[in-house]
Design an enzyme around this catalytic site. Structure first.
Site, mmCIF file in Angstrom:
data_model
loop_
_atom_site.group_PDB
_atom_site.id
_atom_site.type_symbol
_atom_site.label_atom_id
_atom_site.label_comp_id
_atom_site.label_asym_id
_atom_site.label_seq_id
_atom_site.Cartn_x
_atom_site.Cartn_y
_atom_site.Cartn_z
ATOM 1 N N ARG A 176 53.697 36.353 35.448
ATOM 2 C CA ARG A 176 53.720 37.063 34.168
ATOM 3 C C ARG A 176 55.119 37.607 33.864
ATOM 4 O O ARG A 176 55.277 38.710 33.364
ATOM 5 C CB ARG A 176 52.693 38.186 34.128
ATOM 6 N N ASN A 219 50.224 40.137 44.436
ATOM 7 C CA ASN A 219 49.646 38.988 45.131
ATOM 8 C C ASN A 219 50.661 38.575 46.198
ATOM 9 O O ASN A 219 51.390 37.606 46.067
ATOM 10 C CB ASN A 219 49.372 37.850 44.157
ATOM 11 N N GLU A 303 40.308 39.093 43.002
ATOM 12 C CA GLU A 303 40.825 37.786 42.588
ATOM 13 C C GLU A 303 41.202 36.914 43.796
ATOM 14 O O GLU A 303 42.228 36.241 43.810
ATOM 15 C CB GLU A 303 42.021 37.961 41.661
ATOM 16 N N LYS A 378 44.182 50.730 36.447
ATOM 17 C CA LYS A 378 44.572 50.170 35.152
ATOM 18 C C LYS A 378 43.997 51.033 34.031
ATOM 19 O O LYS A 378 42.899 51.570 34.147
ATOM 20 C CB LYS A 378 44.076 48.738 34.996
ATOM 21 N N ASP A 383 41.541 44.392 31.804
ATOM 22 C CA ASP A 383 42.825 43.845 32.260
ATOM 23 C C ASP A 383 43.848 43.846 31.133
ATOM 24 O O ASP A 383 44.118 42.797 30.548
ATOM 25 C CB ASP A 383 42.609 42.418 32.783
ATOM 26 N N GLU A 405 48.008 52.727 35.722
ATOM 27 C CA GLU A 405 48.780 51.485 35.698
ATOM 28 C C GLU A 405 48.865 50.980 34.269
ATOM 29 O O GLU A 405 47.855 50.689 33.629
ATOM 30 C CB GLU A 405 48.137 50.424 36.604
ATOM 31 N N GLU A 411 51.674 40.650 29.010
ATOM 32 C CA GLU A 411 50.890 39.521 29.508
ATOM 33 C C GLU A 411 49.870 39.019 28.491
ATOM 34 O O GLU A 411 49.888 37.851 28.103
ATOM 35 C CB GLU A 411 50.186 39.925 30.805
ATOM 36 N N TRP A 560 34.612 35.150 35.226
ATOM 37 C CA TRP A 560 35.721 36.106 35.183
ATOM 38 C C TRP A 560 35.342 37.409 34.490
ATOM 39 O O TRP A 560 36.061 38.400 34.575
ATOM 40 C CB TRP A 560 36.943 35.482 34.510
#
Length: 843
Positions: A176, A219, A303, A378, A383, A405, A411, A560
């Site tokens: 991203r 990640n 994820e 978040k 998201d 966050e 994104e 998702w």
């Protein structure tokens, strides 16, 4: 110091790349160097620390703003008699040590500063060295904006944690990231070449009060822990240290079993003594190289990432593994609350809901995290969507330190190719009242630790700067980074005031520049919400691919959990307790009651909390489906004004930034039409309900490419269908390199704008030319993947769809318009349609 009134505009500077951001220190009109102190006294508490950096910054800033040089004096090179007209920079303690007594100033907290310009000298004193540096930047910000007023005040940050997260991968790519490769990493290791860009980034971060950075992707790759990389992290930390920015590291939970030099284990169970020892050894090793490391960031059991749940351990037990290893070194463990099961969610089960995940996973864990552990939440339950309610987890974790966050990198919000000024969105979340225990509980008071008396709390923002000179890929997007720092320091700040400060620092004092950028930026979030996804339905982008262009059908039919549950009659998630997923019940009682009832739920979150018929009336009187149509046209209409507004700044903004910004705003105007048409066509097709204003599907100025006379071109059915006008485009025929599409124009003679909608695929650079009666009007190359920076697409879809317009073309009835497309690589010179538009008309 004297107060000066600025009336003149700054003369245009040479072309600027954007690399200086808001730290340009451009000459200020009417700035009078005679009003300045005669020198700078630097009270260094440590060599090459933030106070030293502050003195150098003051020297450079004054030189740029006033065209005047000031000497920097150090305690060993001056007498007390020299302080009569000086800028004194240092800590309160060092000031007292040097001058024999502490000044009478308001109470300062960590990183706080006192700024006093009321006498012949200027005092900039910090509670610590970082505070002194922040005070210096604030003083320079005042001067750079032409504010020479006399002030005497203390300023303390709202929270101790004010970090940025970089999602940089070790190979140099950035997840991203839309502004080039990493400034930290390349080829699996820390960059071995100059870290000059890291120095410049440190200055930018310090100037807005950011005090920590995670330098790799959440990640995470376990290879970040190799001895070579730890040594490299140490060099990055050395580079950031003068600016008070402490380095932190994202960790892969399964690192002990990743066959690293510290010993390969067969387990990463957080309660296994061997794993505990492994992480303590690694942590001790890192702190030997980076003794002031900020700490760790961990993403676990989300994820597909490994985590404590693999071993039936709790998230708190997993977090405490790292917190305990950090505790002897004073480090902080930040544990992301972005935890959900993307494998077993089943849309066909009415009560299942990804939004429930955070509270469900953290149920029973409040108060079980170590004191140096912080849960990073978040701002919304899904998201980084264009609109979400504030996450209820902020209210649920009352005995646990938390941080909010945010996401500076856009994104889901246009990936820096669309202007979207984000502080108004953040402000709405931060000002939301959770009414915990029927008591005022603003989110901003929760994340600053004030509401639940948690001393270790704060802010994190995903930023993802790259090597592009604009840092984020777009000059205007830098307002979001600046705004983040300002709001993390003081969440009560007004987003428009922040923006106006940024404009003055970045573009100067011209009132037209100020009003234009302010008007565009303040309208940009509502406009983007209108043409991408409104009424709380989320950003209707392609969640399975690039998160950039439109693809509403991708939201549903997968695990998702970003579902819309749209069918031919109704739309929206039923998140009520009475009949739905129960999500509304996760909020404290007063808030839950508002969201549970459709009559009290605000329209802009209606489809987030309720599943309704398309014909359901809103409080505005519009039906849901008609609001969709109207909002998407309204939003795209606003975006159409941006290139025109910006064009008025020609000659008022340097040529490079003017041209680069005009290019992006023009692209946004065209792509907003792709969004408008895709979303309205999709829901028109799904619901069968016509637009009362007869706009949807009605485009009288368009000429569909497949209806033109084609040579070496053939029709192509686009998927998703709604991302092509009439569902169809044309591509060059198999084994053909060049194709033509022509048509005779049946319009009244006059002057027109000719717009061409085409697709720009990754992996090729097709060439196009547009001719009238065989005389070329213009030409272009399909190279947007090189100049825009968004996540590209290899398909004909809403991500690759683009528009180019040729202005003021004189056309006579019967003229022949022809497009020639030359394929390249995987890009078969695809075309969607042509619009021949009367001046001022957008189809």
């Amino acid at each position: 110091m004297q107060s000066l009134l600025l009336l003149a505009a700054v003369g245009l500077a040479a072309a600027e790349t954007g690399i200086k951001g808001w730290l340009r220190y451009a000459p200020v009109p009417s700035a009078n160097a005679s009003s300045l102190p005669t020198n700078i006294i630097s009270l260094n508490a440590s060599s090459n620390g933030p106070v030293h950096a502050a003195a150098v910054e003051l020297q450079n800033g004054v030189a740029g703003i006033f065209n005047h040089s000031l000497n920097v004096l150090y305690p060993t090179s001056y007498q007390l008699s020299n302080t009569g007209s000086s800028i004194v920079i240092g800590t309160v303690a060092e000031y007292a040590n040097t001058f024999g007594g502490a000044p009478k100033i308001p109470q300062l907290e960590d990183d706080g500063y006192f700024l006093n310009t009321t006498g012949s000298s200027v005092q900039i004193l910090g509670h610590n060295e970082r505070g002194a540096l922040y005070g210096a930047f604030q003083y320079l910000s005042m001067l750079a904006q032409g504010n020479f007023s006399e002030v005497a005040y203390a300023s303390n940050p709202s929270a101790p944690i004010r970090w940025v997260n970089q999602w940089d991968n070790l190979d140099g790519s950035i997840e991203r990231g839309f502004a080039g490769p990493s400034i930290f990493w390349a080829n699996g290791t820390v960059k071995v070449n100059s870290l000059d860009r890291v120095t410049q980034y440190g200055r930018l971060l310090a100037s807005i009060g950011v005090n920590g950075i995670i330098i790799n992707n959440v990640n995470a790759n376990a290879s970040a822990l190799t001895p070579q990389n730890i040594e490299g992290i140490g060099r990055i930390a050395d580079t950031f240290r003068p600016y008070g920015v402490r380095v932190g590291l994202a960790l892969n939970f399964a690192s002990p079993s990743a066959n690293l030099v510290y010993g390969n284990l067969s387990t990463f169970d957080p309660l296994d003594p061997r794993v505990i020892d492994w992480w303590q050894n690694v942590t001790d090793t890192i702190y030997a190289t980076v003794p002031d490391m900020a700490g760790y960031l961990v993403k676990a059991n989300s994820e597909g990432q490994p985590g404590p749940l693999t071993y039936n351990r709790t998230l708190a037990q997993g977090a405490n593994l790292f917190a305990n290893a950090l505790q002897p070194h004073g480090g902080t463990l930040v544990f992301r609350a972005f935890v959900y099961d993307s494998v077993h969610l089943n849309e066909s089960v009415w009560t299942e809901d990804r939004a429930n995940a955070a509270v469900q996973f953290f149920t029973g864990l409040d108060g079980k995290f170590a004191e140096n552990a912080v849960v990073q939440i978040k701002y919304g339950p899904i998201d980084f969507q264009v609109r979400e309610p504030a996450s209820p987890l902020f209210s649920y974790l009352q005995n646990t330190s938390t941080a909010i966050e945010l996401q500076v990198t856009q994104e889901y919000l246009g990936q820096q190719c669309h202007l979207v000024y984000l502080p108004p969105l953040w402000k709405e979340i931060l000002d939301f009242d959770m009414r915990t225990n029927h008591t005022k509980s603003l989110v901003r008071d929760i994340v600053t630790g004030k509401r639940f008396k948690r001393p270790l709390s704060g802010y994190a923002a995903v930023v993802n700067v790259g090597t592009n000179d604009t840092w984020l890929g777009s000059h205007l997007s830098m307002s979001n980074l600046y705004g983040y720092g300002r709001m993390a320091w003081d969440p009560t700040s007004d987003p428009q005031s922040i923006l106006e400060d940024w404009v003055r620092l970045t573009f100067g004092f011209d009132p037209t520049v100020m009003s234009t950028i302010t008007n565009m930026s303040m309208s940009s979030w509502p406009a983007y919400e209108n043409y991408t996804g409104n009424l709380g339905i989320q950003t209707l982008t392609d969640i399975l691919y690039t998160h950039f262009g439109p693809n509403p059908q991708s939201q549903d039919g997968n695990p998702w959990g970003q579902w819309t549950r749209a069918d031919g009659h109704s739309i929206g998630m039923d998140r009520t307790v009475s009949n739905g997923t129960g999500f509304s019940g996760q909020y404290p009682a007063e808030v839950a009651a508002v969201y549970e009832n459709i009559s009290s739920t605000p329209d802009n979150l209606l489809l987030w909390f309720h599943h309704v018929n398309y014909t359901t009336p809103l409080k505005s009187g519009e039906t849901v489906i008609q609001h969709f149509y109207n909002a998407h046209y309204e939003g795209s209409n606003t975006a159409q004004t941006y290139p025109t507004q910006w064009s008025a700044l020609k000659g008022k903004v340097d040529a490079q930034r003017y041209n680069e910004t005009l290019f992006r705003l023009t692209y946004q105007a065209g792509h907003s039409l792709v969004w408008r048409d895709a979303i309205t066509n999709f829901y028109h097709n799904l619901s069968g309900i016509a637009d009362t204003q007869k706009r949807v599907g009605n485009h009288p100025y368009r000429i569909e490419a497949e209806s033109m006379n084609l040579t070496n071109y053939e029709p192509y059915t686009v998927s998703p269908f709604e991302t092509a006008s009439n569902f169809t485009a044309i591509v060059t025929s198999a084994n053909a390199t060049t194709g033509t599409a022509s048509t005779m124009l049946n319009v009244q003679s006059g002057t027109y704008d000719v717009a061409v909608n085409y697709y720009d695929l990754y992996g090729g650079k097709a060439q196009y030319s547009l001719a009238l009666n065989n005389k070329q009007i213009g030409a272009w190359t399909g190279n947007l993947e090189d100049v825009l920076g968004h996540t590209p697409s290899i398909y004909l879809d809403g991500h690759s769809a683009a528009r180019i317009t040729f202005r003021n073309v004189t056309i006579a009835k019967g003229d022949v318009l022809k497009i020639t497309g030359k394929a390249d690589g995987v890009e078969p010179a695809p075309l969607d349609y042509i619009s021949v538009l009367p001046l001022g008309v957008v189809d």
